[in-house]
Write a protein that holds these residues in place. Structure first.
Motif, PDB file in Angstrom:
ATOM      1  N   THR A 259       0.831  -1.206   0.000  1.00  8.05           N
ATOM      2  CA  THR A 259       0.000   0.000   0.000  1.00  8.05           C
ATOM      3  C   THR A 259       0.863   1.253   0.000  1.00  8.05           C
ATOM      4  N   VAL A 260       1.917   1.257   0.828  1.00  8.63           N
ATOM      5  CA  VAL A 260       2.845   2.386   0.843  1.00  8.63           C
ATOM      6  C   VAL A 260       3.480   2.563  -0.528  1.00  8.63           C
ATOM      7  N   TRP A 261       3.919   1.468  -1.112  1.00 11.07           N
ATOM      8  CA  TRP A 261       4.562   1.525  -2.425  1.00 11.07           C
ATOM      9  C   TRP A 261       3.608   2.095  -3.475  1.00 11.07           C
ATOM     10  N   ASP A 262       2.387   1.591  -3.506  1.00  9.09           N
ATOM     11  CA  ASP A 262       1.423   2.073  -4.496  1.00  9.09           C
ATOM     12  C   ASP A 262       1.133   3.555  -4.306  1.00  9.09           C
ATOM     13  N   LEU A 272      11.711   8.898  -9.365  1.00 10.36           N
ATOM     14  CA  LEU A 272      12.891   8.873  -8.506  1.00 10.36           C
ATOM     15  C   LEU A 272      12.836   7.698  -7.551  1.00 10.36           C
ATOM     16  N   VAL A 273      11.695   7.493  -6.909  1.00 14.36           N
ATOM     17  CA  VAL A 273      11.541   6.389  -5.959  1.00 14.36           C
ATOM     18  C   VAL A 273      11.702   5.050  -6.667  1.00 14.36           C
ATOM     19  N   THR A 274      11.106   4.925  -7.846  1.00 13.71           N
ATOM     20  CA  THR A 274      11.161   3.656  -8.583  1.00 13.71           C
ATOM     21  C   THR A 274      12.590   3.305  -8.952  1.00 13.71           C
ATOM     22  N   ARG A 275      13.309   4.279  -9.480  1.00 15.52           N
ATOM     23  CA  ARG A 275      14.688   4.002  -9.884  1.00 15.52           C
ATOM     24  C   ARG A 275      15.546   3.638  -8.673  1.00 15.52           C
ATOM     25  N   TRP A 276      15.375   4.351  -7.574  1.00 14.49           N
ATOM     26  CA  TRP A 276      16.159   4.081  -6.365  1.00 14.49           C
ATOM     27  C   TRP A 276      15.856   2.689  -5.827  1.00 14.49           C
ATOM     28  N   ALA A 277      14.591   2.331  -5.753  1.00 17.44           N
ATOM     29  CA  ALA A 277      14.212   1.024  -5.217  1.00 17.44           C
ATOM     30  C   ALA A 277      14.603  -0.106  -6.154  1.00 17.44           C
ATOM     31  N   ALA A 278      14.522   0.138  -7.458  1.00 14.37           N
ATOM     32  CA  ALA A 278      14.860  -0.907  -8.430  1.00 14.37           C
ATOM     33  C   ALA A 278      16.305  -1.356  -8.294  1.00 14.37           C
ATOM     34  N   ALA A 279      17.177  -0.455  -7.888  1.00 15.82           N
ATOM     35  CA  ALA A 279      18.584  -0.799  -7.731  1.00 15.82           C
ATOM     36  C   ALA A 279      18.863  -1.577  -6.456  1.00 15.82           C
ATOM     37  N   ARG A 280      17.873  -1.701  -5.559  1.00 14.97           N
ATOM     38  CA  ARG A 280      18.096  -2.297  -4.238  1.00 14.97           C
ATOM     39  C   ARG A 280      17.237  -3.509  -3.928  1.00 14.97           C
ATOM     40  N   ILE A 281      16.205  -3.744  -4.694  1.00 16.21           N
ATOM     41  CA  ILE A 281      15.239  -4.777  -4.323  1.00 16.21           C
ATOM     42  C   ILE A 281      15.813  -6.180  -4.437  1.00 16.21           C
ATOM     43  N   GLY A 282      16.851  -6.371  -5.233  1.00 18.01           N
ATOM     44  CA  GLY A 282      17.335  -7.711  -5.519  1.00 18.01           C
ATOM     45  C   GLY A 282      18.262  -8.314  -4.486  1.00 18.01           C
ATOM     46  N   ASP A 283      18.555  -7.603  -3.395  1.00 14.81           N
ATOM     47  CA  ASP A 283      19.464  -8.122  -2.371  1.00 14.81           C
ATOM     48  C   ASP A 283      18.775  -8.038  -1.021  1.00 14.81           C
ATOM     49  N   ALA A 291      13.637  -0.258   3.228  1.00 17.04           N
ATOM     50  CA  ALA A 291      12.408   0.053   3.961  1.00 17.04           C
ATOM     51  C   ALA A 291      12.500   1.422   4.630  1.00 17.04           C
ATOM     52  N   THR A 292      13.655   1.750   5.177  1.00 18.45           N
ATOM     53  CA  THR A 292      13.842   3.056   5.803  1.00 18.45           C
ATOM     54  C   THR A 292      13.668   4.178   4.783  1.00 18.45           C
ATOM     55  N   GLY A 293      14.240   3.990   3.603  1.00 17.50           N
ATOM     56  CA  GLY A 293      14.112   4.999   2.559  1.00 17.50           C
ATOM     57  C   GLY A 293      12.676   5.186   2.106  1.00 17.50           C
ATOM     58  N   LEU A 294      11.938   4.077   1.985  1.00 23.37           N
ATOM     59  CA  LEU A 294      10.546   4.170   1.567  1.00 23.37           C
ATOM     60  C   LEU A 294       9.701   4.841   2.651  1.00 23.37           C
ATOM     61  N   ALA A 295       9.989   4.552   3.920  1.00 24.25           N
ATOM     62  CA  ALA A 295       9.251   5.191   5.012  1.00 24.25           C
ATOM     63  C   ALA A 295       9.480   6.708   4.997  1.00 24.25           C
ATOM     64  N   ARG A 296      10.703   7.116   4.775  1.00 25.17           N
ATOM     65  CA  ARG A 296      10.991   8.547   4.719  1.00 25.17           C
ATOM     66  C   ARG A 296      10.332   9.195   3.500  1.00 25.17           C
ATOM     67  N   ALA A 297      10.358   8.483   2.368  1.00 26.49           N
ATOM     68  CA  ALA A 297       9.709   9.028   1.174  1.00 26.49           C
ATOM     69  C   ALA A 297       8.209   9.176   1.392  1.00 26.49           C
ATOM     70  N   ASP A 298       7.623   8.224   2.093  1.00 25.37           N
ATOM     71  CA  ASP A 298       6.183   8.300   2.358  1.00 25.37           C
ATOM     72  C   ASP A 298       5.859   9.474   3.276  1.00 25.37           C
ATOM     73  N   ALA A 299       6.848   9.891   4.051  1.00 29.01           N
ATOM     74  CA  ALA A 299       6.673  11.064   4.919  1.00 29.01           C
ATOM     75  C   ALA A 299       7.054  12.357   4.205  1.00 29.01           C
ATOM     76  N   GLY A 300       7.413  12.247   2.929  1.00 24.65           N
ATOM     77  CA  GLY A 300       7.709  13.438   2.142  1.00 24.65           C
ATOM     78  C   GLY A 300       9.170  13.755   1.950  1.00 24.65           C
ATOM     79  N   ARG A 347       4.532  -3.074 -10.913  1.00 21.49           N
ATOM     80  CA  ARG A 347       4.848  -2.197  -9.788  1.00 21.49           C
ATOM     81  C   ARG A 347       6.304  -1.753  -9.798  1.00 21.49           C
ATOM     82  N   LEU A 348       7.213  -2.700  -9.875  1.00 19.02           N
ATOM     83  CA  LEU A 348       8.638  -2.376  -9.750  1.00 19.02           C
ATOM     84  C   LEU A 348       9.518  -3.176 -10.695  1.00 19.02           C
ATOM     85  N   GLY A 349       9.181  -4.441 -10.928  1.00 17.95           N
ATOM     86  CA  GLY A 349      10.065  -5.318 -11.682  1.00 17.95           C
ATOM     87  C   GLY A 349      10.441  -4.777 -13.044  1.00 17.95           C
ATOM     88  N   TRP A 350       9.491  -4.128 -13.718  1.00 13.60           N
ATOM     89  CA  TRP A 350       9.778  -3.596 -15.055  1.00 13.60           C
ATOM     90  C   TRP A 350      10.941  -2.615 -15.035  1.00 13.60           C
TER      91      TRP A 350
END
Length: 449
Positions: A259-262, A272-283, A291-300, A347-350
């Motif tokens: 839900t946060v991601w969507d 910006l968020v997609t590119r940043w997360a795409a480089a990190r999701i595979g490890d 998760a910390t980065g996404l939480a901060r992004a969700d807070a603006g 969502r992200l894989g592409w």
């Protein structure tokens, strides 16, 4: 592996000491090893810049040797991936420890692929943003074309001769110079492309081969090639959500990660968020920071996601990649690839895959290409890929093993299973390389460790 060593492992550095004149050194000449990197040995061999013209200009291929400690079985040629230089990494404390077990029974000889220490006079352009736009693509292609033209003089005779087919001939020259009747080979990540090329050209000369995190060089269709990695990355996002729900240390614990991601995908910072997360999701090991980065992004606050200036990329790793994996021509074909990947992993894989499929190669001259093609049977090979690795997805490893009629070892985990210390995988690799014992069909390595 600690963070500093990991950065060295994945860094894209470059190769080949270029020169002209005399032909390649013959098999009868003794290699002149010299001390290097605190107890190791280094040398180089000269090979033709173009194996189609073996009497022409030559270049040097650097080698490093870790001597066998006990009951030497022979030589094991190693390429840890990239495409990049790896020999300078042996100056980093701890890097050589990844190879220590292999050197228990073999002289481990690491080679740096041709051309990858060329330094170009101007840097390659920054990666294309996602999603792909026609304007950005045209600008990138023009910049990439200029990069290649500016570097032509520095490349010299290696220009147009960076593909894995040429490297496979170099590998056979190394085998001959080392006095080995057969090649024992360990290739990880991009090193598996060189292994596939060697199997296709010199399969009768293979002793035992191990390909870790195989990058499939058998499928020419860009969508089919990239889809498995996109789907794997999409699955990783949902795995991360399950991990976060179960781990109180996750910065998004107690919240629905999807839900946060969507929600983030609806914001102006979505690209910006997609590119940043795409480089990190595979490890998996990077998920707490993700998760910390996404939480901060969700807070603006997306400040941590803004790319920081780094050293200019003046090397030829992209050019070498594009010799082996030439992308479709033109924006419409590339956009079709992106659109089909978005349909499969919306969502992200592409976003994990388009840069590898298109952005490396647009604008580069299409010379000396070694495009993907089918492999002949060469059953003296063990292949292992991580189930959760979007860079070299498990489907790639299974396909390579099937075409070679080799053995596929399924394994939980991400990229570079052996070098990252998967104990089960390492045990099977040692049994194969040291004693010729392959895993039984259907064998699987479970939780990494």
């Amino acid at each position: 592996m600690n963070a500093s060593i990991k950065r060295v492992v994945v860094a894209t550095a470059a190769a080949g000491l270029l020169a002209g004149g005399a032909g390649a050194a013959g098999a009868g000449e003794v290699l002149a090893w010299r001390d290097c990197y605190d107890g190791l040995s280094c040398t180089e061999i000269r090979v033709p810049a173009d194996w189609g013209r073996p009497d022409g200009t030559t270049l040097a291929v650097p080698l490093l040797k870790i001597p066998a400690r006990d009951r030497k079985l022979g030589t094991l040629l190693v390429n840890p991936g990239g495409p990049a230089r790896s020999i300078p990494n042996f100056a980093v404390p701890g890097f050589r420890e990844q190879f220590a077990d292999l050197a228990a029974r073999f002289d481990v000889v690491v080679f740096d692929p041709r051309g990858l220490d060329v330094t170009c006079p101007s840097p390659a352009p920054e990666p294309l943003p996602v999603p792909l736009t026609e304007t950005a693509h045209a600008a990138y292609a023009a910049a990439n074309e200029k990069f290649a033209a500016d570097c032509a003089a520095a490349m010299g005779a290696v220009r147009g001769h960076l593909g894995a087919g040429q490297v496979a001939h170099d590998m056979d020259a190394i085998r001959s110079r080392l006095g080995e009747p057969r090649l024992n080979y360990f290739g990880s990540s991009y090193g598996t492309v060189y292994g596939q090329a060697y199997a296709a050209l010199f399969g009768s000369r293979v002793g035992r081969m191990y390909l870790d995190s195989a990058l499939d060089h058998t499928r020419p269709d860009a969508v089919a090639w990239a889809r498995a990695g996109a789907v794997t990355a999409e699955r990783d996002l949902f795995r991360m959500a399950r991990w976060c729900a179960a781990d109180a240390g996750c910065a998004l614990h107690g919240r629905d990660v999807i839900t946060v991601w969507d929600r983030l995908l609806t914001t102006p910072e979505a690209a910006l968020v997609t590119r940043w997360a795409a480089a990190r999701i595979g490890d998996d090991r990077g998920w707490p920071a993700l998760a910390t980065g996404l939480a901060r992004a969700d807070a603006g606050d997306t400040s941590a996601m803004v790319p920081r200036p780094g050293p200019p990329d003046t090397r030829l790793a992209r050019t070498a990649f594009c010799a082996d994996f030439p992308a479709p021509d033109g924006f419409p074909g590339l956009k079709r690839v992106e659109d089909e990947l978005r349909a499969a992993a919306p969502r992200l894989g592409w976003a994990v895959q388009p840069w590898r499929v298109s952005g490396h190669c647009s604008g580069l001259p299409r010379i000396g290409l070694n495009p993907p093609s089918a492999l002949p049977p060469m059953p003296r090979v063990l292949v292992a890929n991580g189930d959760d690795d979007p860079l070299t997805p498990a489907e790639h490893g299974r396909r390579v093993a099937a075409q070679l009629h080799g053995t596929y070892l399924a394994a939980a985990g991400n990229h570079a299973l052996y070098l990252r210390g998967n104990a089960c995988v390492r045990d099977h690799v040692h049994r194969w390389l040291w004693a010729g014992e392959l895993p039984a069909p259907g064998t699987r390595c479970g939780t990494p460790g």
